[in-house]
Design a protein around this motif. Structure first.
Motif, PDB file in Angstrom:
ATOM      1  N   UNK A  33       0.806  -1.222   0.000  1.00 11.69           N
ATOM      2  CA  UNK A  33       0.000   0.000   0.000  1.00 11.69           C
ATOM      3  C   UNK A  33       0.835   1.266   0.000  1.00 11.69           C
ATOM      4  N   UNK A  34       2.065   1.175   0.486  1.00  9.00           N
ATOM      5  CA  UNK A  34       2.889   2.375   0.615  1.00  9.00           C
ATOM      6  C   UNK A  34       4.329   2.040   0.237  1.00  9.00           C
ATOM      7  N   UNK A  35       4.825   2.647  -0.837  1.00 11.32           N
ATOM      8  CA  UNK A  35       6.164   2.366  -1.354  1.00 11.32           C
ATOM      9  C   UNK A  35       6.938   3.671  -1.487  1.00 11.32           C
ATOM     10  N   UNK A  36       8.243   3.621  -1.234  1.00  9.34           N
ATOM     11  CA  UNK A  36       9.096   4.786  -1.451  1.00  9.34           C
ATOM     12  C   UNK A  36      10.321   4.356  -2.233  1.00  9.34           C
ATOM     13  N   UNK A  37      10.719   5.190  -3.172  1.00  7.66           N
ATOM     14  CA  UNK A  37      11.889   4.953  -4.011  1.00  7.66           C
ATOM     15  C   UNK A  37      13.002   5.878  -3.532  1.00  7.66           C
ATOM     16  N   UNK A  38      13.983   5.314  -2.834  1.00  7.05           N
ATOM     17  CA  UNK A  38      15.096   6.105  -2.325  1.00  7.05           C
ATOM     18  C   UNK A  38      16.117   6.343  -3.431  1.00  7.05           C
ATOM     19  N   UNK A  39      16.590   7.575  -3.547  1.00  8.35           N
ATOM     20  CA  UNK A  39      17.500   7.896  -4.636  1.00  8.35           C
ATOM     21  C   UNK A  39      16.808   7.717  -5.967  1.00  8.35           C
ATOM     22  N   UNK A  40      15.611   8.282  -6.063  1.00  7.05           N
ATOM     23  CA  UNK A  40      14.736   8.014  -7.209  1.00  7.05           C
ATOM     24  C   UNK A  40      15.281   8.546  -8.527  1.00  7.05           C
ATOM     25  N   UNK A  41      16.280   9.451  -8.469  1.00  8.78           N
ATOM     26  CA  UNK A  41      16.829   9.991  -9.707  1.00  8.78           C
ATOM     27  C   UNK A  41      15.764  10.650 -10.558  1.00  8.78           C
ATOM     28  N   UNK A  42      15.792  10.440 -11.869  1.00  6.48           N
ATOM     29  CA  UNK A  42      14.820  11.080 -12.748  1.00  6.48           C
ATOM     30  C   UNK A  42      13.469  10.378 -12.817  1.00  6.48           C
ATOM     31  N   UNK A  43      13.243   9.400 -11.943  1.00  6.21           N
ATOM     32  CA  UNK A  43      11.936   8.763 -11.854  1.00  6.21           C
ATOM     33  C   UNK A  43      11.770   7.511 -12.676  1.00  6.21           C
ATOM     34  N   UNK A  44      12.828   7.027 -13.332  1.00  3.81           N
ATOM     35  CA  UNK A  44      12.684   5.825 -14.164  1.00  3.81           C
ATOM     36  C   UNK A  44      12.382   4.591 -13.313  1.00  3.81           C
ATOM     37  N   UNK A  45      13.002   4.478 -12.137  1.00  2.00           N
ATOM     38  CA  UNK A  45      12.693   3.341 -11.258  1.00  2.00           C
ATOM     39  C   UNK A  45      11.350   3.534 -10.556  1.00  2.00           C
ATOM     40  N   UNK A  46      11.030   4.774 -10.207  1.00  2.00           N
ATOM     41  CA  UNK A  46       9.739   5.055  -9.563  1.00  2.00           C
ATOM     42  C   UNK A  46       8.593   4.649 -10.478  1.00  2.00           C
ATOM     43  N   UNK A  47       8.761   4.898 -11.756  1.00  2.00           N
ATOM     44  CA  UNK A  47       7.728   4.549 -12.730  1.00  2.00           C
ATOM     45  C   UNK A  47       7.461   3.051 -12.742  1.00  2.00           C
ATOM     46  N   UNK A  48       8.496   2.250 -12.548  1.00  2.00           N
ATOM     47  CA  UNK A  48       8.312   0.800 -12.486  1.00  2.00           C
ATOM     48  C   UNK A  48       7.433   0.409 -11.298  1.00  2.00           C
ATOM     49  N   UNK A  49       7.639   1.058 -10.159  1.00  2.00           N
ATOM     50  CA  UNK A  49       6.826   0.767  -8.977  1.00  2.00           C
ATOM     51  C   UNK A  49       5.362   1.121  -9.233  1.00  2.00           C
ATOM     52  N   UNK A  50       5.133   2.257  -9.863  1.00  3.35           N
ATOM     53  CA  UNK A  50       3.765   2.694 -10.153  1.00  3.35           C
ATOM     54  C   UNK A  50       3.067   1.703 -11.071  1.00  3.35           C
ATOM     55  N   UNK A  51       3.786   1.211 -12.071  1.00  2.21           N
ATOM     56  CA  UNK A  51       3.177   0.279 -13.030  1.00  2.21           C
ATOM     57  C   UNK A  51       2.855  -1.057 -12.388  1.00  2.21           C
ATOM     58  N   UNK A  52       3.740  -1.530 -11.512  1.00  4.08           N
ATOM     59  CA  UNK A  52       3.489  -2.856 -10.916  1.00  4.08           C
ATOM     60  C   UNK A  52       2.449  -2.787  -9.804  1.00  4.08           C
ATOM     61  N   UNK A  53       2.541  -1.779  -8.958  1.00  3.77           N
ATOM     62  CA  UNK A  53       1.666  -1.699  -7.787  1.00  3.77           C
ATOM     63  C   UNK A  53       0.681  -0.539  -7.991  1.00  3.77           C
ATOM     64  N   UNK A  54      -0.332  -0.786  -8.802  1.00  3.24           N
ATOM     65  CA  UNK A  54      -1.188   0.306  -9.251  1.00  3.24           C
ATOM     66  C   UNK A  54      -2.097   0.863  -8.158  1.00  3.24           C
ATOM     67  N   UNK A  55      -2.326   0.110  -7.095  1.00  2.00           N
ATOM     68  CA  UNK A  55      -3.160   0.617  -6.007  1.00  2.00           C
ATOM     69  C   UNK A  55      -2.338   1.221  -4.872  1.00  2.00           C
ATOM     70  N   UNK A  56      -1.019   1.202  -4.993  1.00  2.00           N
ATOM     71  CA  UNK A  56      -0.155   1.675  -3.918  1.00  2.00           C
ATOM     72  C   UNK A  56       0.051   3.181  -3.983  1.00  2.00           C
ATOM     73  N   UNK A  57       0.337   3.761  -2.838  1.00  2.00           N
ATOM     74  CA  UNK A  57       0.813   5.141  -2.778  1.00  2.00           C
ATOM     75  C   UNK A  57       2.334   5.096  -2.913  1.00  2.00           C
ATOM     76  N   UNK A  58       2.851   5.717  -3.972  1.00  2.00           N
ATOM     77  CA  UNK A  58       4.274   5.663  -4.285  1.00  2.00           C
ATOM     78  C   UNK A  58       4.853   7.074  -4.219  1.00  2.00           C
ATOM     79  N   UNK A  59       6.002   7.196  -3.576  1.00  2.00           N
ATOM     80  CA  UNK A  59       6.693   8.480  -3.507  1.00  2.00           C
ATOM     81  C   UNK A  59       8.172   8.262  -3.811  1.00  2.00           C
ATOM     82  N   UNK A  60       8.875   9.356  -4.051  1.00  2.00           N
ATOM     83  CA  UNK A  60      10.299   9.283  -4.339  1.00  2.00           C
ATOM     84  C   UNK A  60      11.078  10.266  -3.497  1.00  2.00           C
ATOM     85  N   UNK A  61      12.351   9.939  -3.285  1.00  2.00           N
ATOM     86  CA  UNK A  61      13.218  10.780  -2.459  1.00  2.00           C
ATOM     87  C   UNK A  61      14.578  10.876  -3.127  1.00  2.00           C
TER      88      UNK A  61
END
Length: 257
Positions: A33-61
Motif C-alpha cells: 500500500x505504501x512504497x518509497x523509491x530512495x534515490x529516485x533519480x529522474x523517476x525511471x525506477x519510480x515509474x516501475x513501482x507505479x506500473x506494478x503496484x497500481x493501487x499503492x501510494x508511491x513516492x520518491x526521495x
C-alpha cells in the motif's frame, strides 16, 4: 559534489533501468500500500513501482534538485521529496523501500540498513541494488589517472566517495540481525557500447563525478582525455565495433519478519 546531471544520466536509460526491473521481479509483495523509491533519480525506477503496484501510494526521495525536477516532470501526480537518505527520518512505515543504485554513496552500511529496516512494516521489504564494480578497469583507471596527473592533491578524497561494498556474508548477517529474511545475489551485466568514448560518457554522470567536480574545466578535459586513452586500452573493440562494459551489481531483498 555538484548537482547530478539528469540528462547525462538518461543517455543510457534502458541499460540503467534494467537492474531496477530485475530487482523488482524479486520483491515478493502482492499488494503493498505504501512504497518509497530512495534515490529516485529522474523517476525511471519510480515509474516501475507505479506500473506494478497500481493501487499503492508511491513516492520518491532524492537529494538532487535536477533529478527531482525530471522525476516530477515524468510523474506529475506523485510526491517527490528532497532529502538526504543518511539522515532521513520518515514519520510513517512502508511496505516497500526500494533503493536502486544509491546506497553505495552512503557510509556505514550496517547502521544504515538497520535503520532502513526499522522503517518497514512487519512483512515489508527493503529492496536494494548497488554497483559492485570498484575492482573493474573502469573504476581502477579513474583512480590511476587521478593519482598520476597534476591534479593528484585535489583528488585525494575522490576514491573514498563511494562506500566499499561488503560480501554476501556481511549483508546477510546484518539483515538477519535486523530481523529479516534475506534473498541476495549478484549479476554481471555486459553492455555493448559504441567505443571507449561511450564508457566515458556513461560514468560522467556517476562514478567520475567525484573526480571531475573538484577540477577546473581545463583540468576536466585533460583528465577525461587521459581516462579515455586508458579505457581504450582496457576495453578492446569487438568485430562489430562495440566495446563490452562489464558491470557487476549486488542485489538483495530483505523482508522484515
Amino acid at each position: 559534489m555538484a548537482d547530478w546531471n539528469a540528462g547525462q544520466y538518461l543517455r543510457f536509460e534502458d541499460e540503467r533501468t534494467r537492474p531496477s526491473v530485475d530487482l523488482l521481479r524479486r520483491v515478493p509483495l502482492p499488494d503493498p500500500q505504501h512504497c518509497v523509491d530512495l534515490g529516485c533519480g529522474p523517476g525511471n525506477s519510480t515509474e516501475l513501482l507505479v506500473r506494478r503496484f497500481q493501487s499503492a501510494r508511491v513516492s520518491g526521495l532524492d537529494n538532487s534538485p535536477g533529478m527531482l525536477a525530471k522525476a516530477r516532470e515524468r510523474l506529475p501526480g506523485l510526491t517527490f521529496e528532497a532529502a538526504d537518505i543518511a539522515t532521513w527520518q520518515p514519520d510513517e512505515r512502508f511496505d516497500l523501500i526500494f533503493a536502486n543504485a544509491v546506497l553505495q554513496w552512503i557510509p556505514d552500511h550496517p547502521g544504515l540498513l538497520t535503520r532502513l529496516v526499522s522503517f518497514l512494516k512487519n512483512g515489508g521489504c527493503l529492496a536494494v541494488q548497488m554497483p559492485n564494480n570498484l575492482n573493474e578497469p573502469s573504476h581502477r583507471l579513474m583512480e590511476q589517472v587521478a593519482n598520476e596527473g597534476p591534479w593528484a592533491t585535489k583528488l585525494t578524497s575522490a576514491s573514498g566517495s563511494k562506500e566499499k561494498i561488503g560480501s554476501f556474508e556481511d549483508y546477510y548477517a546484518c539483515l538477519q540481525q535486523a530481523g529479516c529474511t534475506v534473498d541476495i545475489w549478484q549479476t554481471i551485466y555486459v553492455h555493448p557500447l559504441d567505443g571507449a568514448g561511450a564508457i566515458v560518457e556513461w560514468f560522467k554522470s556517476t562514478g567520475l563525478k567525484p573526480y571531475l567536480d573538484p577540477l577546473s574545466p581545463e583540468e576536466q578535459a585533460e583528465y577525461l582525455g587521459r581516462y579515455e586513452a586508458e579505457i581504450t586500452k582496457a576495453y578492446p573493440t569487438q568485430a562489430d565495433g562495440k566495446v563490452l562494459l562489464r558491470f557487476p551489481r549486488l542485489f538483495f531483498v530483505a523482508q522484515r519478519l
